[in-house]
Design an enzyme around this catalytic site. Structure first.
Site, PDB file in Angstrom:
ATOM      1  N   SER A 142       5.516   2.558   1.273  1.00 23.62           N
ATOM      2  CA  SER A 142       4.437   3.549   1.162  1.00 23.62           C
ATOM      3  C   SER A 142       4.820   4.882   1.792  1.00 23.62           C
ATOM      4  O   SER A 142       5.565   4.927   2.764  1.00 23.62           O
ATOM      5  CB  SER A 142       3.189   3.009   1.875  1.00 23.62           C
ATOM      6  OG  SER A 142       2.218   4.013   1.987  1.00 23.62           O
ATOM      7  N   ALA A 143       4.246   5.954   1.248  1.00 27.63           N
ATOM      8  CA  ALA A 143       4.444   7.290   1.820  1.00 27.63           C
ATOM      9  C   ALA A 143       3.569   7.498   3.057  1.00 27.63           C
ATOM     10  O   ALA A 143       3.789   8.430   3.825  1.00 27.63           O
ATOM     11  CB  ALA A 143       4.081   8.341   0.778  1.00 27.63           C
ATOM     12  N   THR A 169      -7.595   3.493  -0.990  1.00 31.31           N
ATOM     13  CA  THR A 169      -7.813   4.486   0.072  1.00 31.31           C
ATOM     14  C   THR A 169      -7.980   5.895  -0.505  1.00 31.31           C
ATOM     15  O   THR A 169      -8.350   6.806   0.245  1.00 31.31           O
ATOM     16  CB  THR A 169      -6.620   4.498   1.048  1.00 31.31           C
ATOM     17  OG1 THR A 169      -5.453   4.335   0.268  1.00 31.31           O
ATOM     18  CG2 THR A 169      -6.719   3.410   2.074  1.00 31.31           C
ATOM     19  N   LYS A 224      -2.061  11.787  -5.252  1.00 41.51           N
ATOM     20  CA  LYS A 224      -1.624  10.383  -5.179  1.00 41.51           C
ATOM     21  C   LYS A 224      -0.107  10.265  -5.020  1.00 41.51           C
ATOM     22  O   LYS A 224       0.638  10.861  -5.795  1.00 41.51           O
ATOM     23  CB  LYS A 224      -2.080   9.615  -6.419  1.00 41.51           C
ATOM     24  CG  LYS A 224      -3.559   9.295  -6.380  1.00 41.51           C
ATOM     25  CD  LYS A 224      -3.971   8.372  -7.496  1.00 41.51           C
ATOM     26  CE  LYS A 224      -5.465   8.098  -7.406  1.00 41.51           C
ATOM     27  NZ  LYS A 224      -5.964   7.433  -8.614  1.00 41.51           N
ATOM     28  N   LYS A 246       8.656  10.267  -2.189  1.00 40.50           N
ATOM     29  CA  LYS A 246       8.714   9.910  -3.599  1.00 40.50           C
ATOM     30  C   LYS A 246       8.528  11.210  -4.408  1.00 40.50           C
ATOM     31  O   LYS A 246       7.746  12.060  -3.984  1.00 40.50           O
ATOM     32  CB  LYS A 246       7.573   8.937  -3.945  1.00 40.50           C
ATOM     33  CG  LYS A 246       7.634   7.623  -3.160  1.00 40.50           C
ATOM     34  CD  LYS A 246       6.354   6.818  -3.389  1.00 40.50           C
ATOM     35  CE  LYS A 246       6.323   5.573  -2.506  1.00 40.50           C
ATOM     36  NZ  LYS A 246       5.089   4.787  -2.622  1.00 40.50           N
ATOM     37  N   ASP A 271       3.557  -0.662  -3.365  1.00 40.84           N
ATOM     38  CA  ASP A 271       2.988   0.543  -2.786  1.00 40.84           C
ATOM     39  C   ASP A 271       1.685   0.093  -2.110  1.00 40.84           C
ATOM     40  O   ASP A 271       1.148  -0.973  -2.435  1.00 40.84           O
ATOM     41  CB  ASP A 271       2.721   1.553  -3.905  1.00 40.84           C
ATOM     42  CG  ASP A 271       1.978   2.772  -3.417  1.00 40.84           C
ATOM     43  OD1 ASP A 271       2.392   3.350  -2.405  1.00 40.84           O
ATOM     44  OD2 ASP A 271       0.968   3.137  -4.049  1.00 40.84           O
ATOM     45  N   LEU A 272       1.184   0.883  -1.188  1.00 44.31           N
ATOM     46  CA  LEU A 272      -0.038   0.470  -0.476  1.00 44.31           C
ATOM     47  C   LEU A 272      -1.290   1.124  -1.075  1.00 44.31           C
ATOM     48  O   LEU A 272      -2.111   0.457  -1.723  1.00 44.31           O
ATOM     49  CB  LEU A 272       0.095   0.840   1.011  1.00 44.31           C
ATOM     50  CG  LEU A 272      -1.117   0.609   1.901  1.00 44.31           C
ATOM     51  CD1 LEU A 272      -1.450  -0.879   2.013  1.00 44.31           C
ATOM     52  CD2 LEU A 272      -0.864   1.180   3.315  1.00 44.31           C
ATOM     53  N   ASP A 273      -1.393   2.446  -0.895  1.00 47.67           N
ATOM     54  CA  ASP A 273      -2.588   3.172  -1.351  1.00 47.67           C
ATOM     55  C   ASP A 273      -2.695   3.123  -2.875  1.00 47.67           C
ATOM     56  O   ASP A 273      -1.807   3.610  -3.579  1.00 47.67           O
ATOM     57  CB  ASP A 273      -2.504   4.639  -0.896  1.00 47.67           C
ATOM     58  CG  ASP A 273      -2.520   4.778   0.625  1.00 47.67           C
ATOM     59  OD1 ASP A 273      -3.335   4.121   1.269  1.00 47.67           O
ATOM     60  OD2 ASP A 273      -1.703   5.550   1.162  1.00 47.67           O
ATOM     61  N   GLU A 327       3.430   0.213  -8.478  1.00 45.69           N
ATOM     62  CA  GLU A 327       3.083   1.599  -8.104  1.00 45.69           C
ATOM     63  C   GLU A 327       1.924   2.149  -8.922  1.00 45.69           C
ATOM     64  O   GLU A 327       1.833   1.890 -10.118  1.00 45.69           O
ATOM     65  CB  GLU A 327       4.285   2.505  -8.385  1.00 45.69           C
ATOM     66  CG  GLU A 327       5.027   2.967  -7.169  1.00 45.69           C
ATOM     67  CD  GLU A 327       4.256   3.909  -6.254  1.00 45.69           C
ATOM     68  OE1 GLU A 327       3.185   4.412  -6.627  1.00 45.69           O
ATOM     69  OE2 GLU A 327       4.742   4.143  -5.137  1.00 45.69           O
ATOM     70  N   ASP A 328       1.066   2.943  -8.280  1.00 50.11           N
ATOM     71  CA  ASP A 328      -0.048   3.567  -9.009  1.00 50.11           C
ATOM     72  C   ASP A 328       0.159   5.060  -9.231  1.00 50.11           C
ATOM     73  O   ASP A 328      -0.647   5.684  -9.936  1.00 50.11           O
ATOM     74  CB  ASP A 328      -1.368   3.366  -8.258  1.00 50.11           C
ATOM     75  CG  ASP A 328      -1.448   4.234  -7.012  1.00 50.11           C
ATOM     76  OD1 ASP A 328      -0.470   4.243  -6.239  1.00 50.11           O
ATOM     77  OD2 ASP A 328      -2.473   4.909  -6.826  1.00 50.11           O
TER      78      ASP A 328
HETATM   79  C1  BG6 Z   1       0.217   7.950  -0.143  1.00 49.72           C
HETATM   80  C2  BG6 Z   1      -1.080   8.421  -0.784  1.00 49.72           C
HETATM   81  O1  BG6 Z   1       0.301   6.569  -0.189  1.00 49.72           O
HETATM   82  O2  BG6 Z   1       0.263   8.385   1.219  1.00 49.72           O
HETATM   83  C3  BG6 Z   1      -1.210   9.934  -0.652  1.00 49.72           C
HETATM   84  O3  BG6 Z   1      -1.082   8.061  -2.161  1.00 49.72           O
HETATM   85  C4  BG6 Z   1      -1.093  10.334   0.827  1.00 49.72           C
HETATM   86  O4  BG6 Z   1      -2.436  10.356  -1.196  1.00 49.72           O
HETATM   87  C5  BG6 Z   1       0.215   9.805   1.394  1.00 49.72           C
HETATM   88  O5  BG6 Z   1      -1.139  11.747   0.947  1.00 49.72           O
HETATM   89  C6  BG6 Z   1       0.360  10.121   2.881  1.00 49.72           C
HETATM   90  O6  BG6 Z   1      -0.622   9.434   3.579  1.00 49.72           O
HETATM   91  P1  BG6 Z   1      -0.945   9.610   5.131  1.00 49.72           P
HETATM   92  O7  BG6 Z   1      -1.784   8.394   5.442  1.00 49.72           O
HETATM   93  O8  BG6 Z   1       0.360   9.606   5.850  1.00 49.72           O
HETATM   94  O9  BG6 Z   1      -1.681  10.898   5.276  1.00 49.72           O
HETATM   95 MG    MG Z   2      -0.192   4.779  -4.258  1.00 46.08          MG
END
Ligand code: BG6
Ligand code: MG
Length: 221
Positions: free
Chosen positions: A119-120, A22, A50, A150, A14-16, A174-175
């Site tokens: 990542s989402a 972030t 998250k 997710k 996962d990224l964030d 994953e966090d």
């Molecule tokens: C996830 C974050 O990775 O991405 C969420 O944990 C965030 O907090 C989601 O809402 C969507 O991110 P973005 O950058 O598309 O607004």
């Molecule tokens: Mg995350």
């Protein structure tokens, strides 16, 4: 969980919250919007965002304030939040990569284990570029490429398919609770990154990637 040794052929990150923190920038940008809408929004509330998509995050904040608005307005607010979020992202540097991440990823590569990002975030390409990680992974799957958020396993299943690795041979880092569920729903192993009290469903929980190494990964497998 013994007897799975050597079965891990790919790691999906996962990224964030796993490779970079972030969440603090998401919080600042959502807080700015919440303030503007007169909604009381705390760092504790931010935990619920998250792993959740941009629009779902907005829904959570609107719910907190008991605010009902139409879809056109929702998109306007989500865009505004993202504009503010990007002001922070555009200032990011590789120094913000969380400790141990690069060392572990290179260790995996040396051991012949494939690596992917799942990542989402629809800002994934920009964040990876800012971090100098845009050509690091064998596959990158982000919120621009999948339809179902997710805990749906789609993002991780697409990553596995792009790497040509069976889901059962993948481990996810994953966090977020929703992300851990997505990994398990994909039939993958999951290493939770964060606290054991929160990530109760993960196969194992670590505080950060600085705790990981290839031997530990074999123990998990
Ligand atoms: C996830 C974050 O990775 O991405 C969420 O944990 C965030 O907090 C989601 O809402 C969507 O991110 P973005 O950058 O598309 O607004
Ligand atoms: Mg995350």
């Amino acid at each position: 969980m013994t007897g799975r040794n050597n079965m891990i052929k790919a790691s999906i990150f996962d990224l964030d919250g796993v490779l970079v923190d972030t969440a603090k920038y998401h919080f600042l940008a959502w807080k700015r919007l919440a303030d503007q809408l007169g909604i009381y929004f705390t760092e504790k509330d931010n935990e619920r965002l998250k792993g959740v998509s941009r629009l779902e995050s907005l829904e959570i904040i609107l719910d907190l304030g008991g605010l009902k608005i139409d879809n056109v307005q929702k998109i306007k607010y989500a865009d505004l939040k993202n504009k503010w979020y990007l002001e922070y992202i555009n200032e990011m540097t590789p120094d913000e990569i969380l400790p141990g991440s690069l060392k572990f990823i290179y260790e995996l590569k040396d051991a012949g284990i494939k690596t992917a990002l799942g990542s989402a975030s629809r800002n994934t390409p920009l964040i990876l570029k800012r971090l100098g990680m845009n050509s690091l992974f064998d596959a990158v799957v982000d919120g621009n490429m999948v339809k179902r958020a997710k805990p749906d396993p789609e993002v991780f299943l697409v990553a596995a398919r792009l790497m040509n690795i069976e889901p059962a041979n993948c481990v996810v880092f994953e966090d977020a609770v929703a992300g851990v569920r997505a990994a398990l729903n994909a039939g993958m192993l999951c290493v939770g990154v964060g606290s054991e009290e929160v990530l109760t469903e993960a196969n194992v929980v670590i505080s950060g990637l600085y705790e990981m190494n290839i031997w530990k990964l074999e123990e998990i497998g």
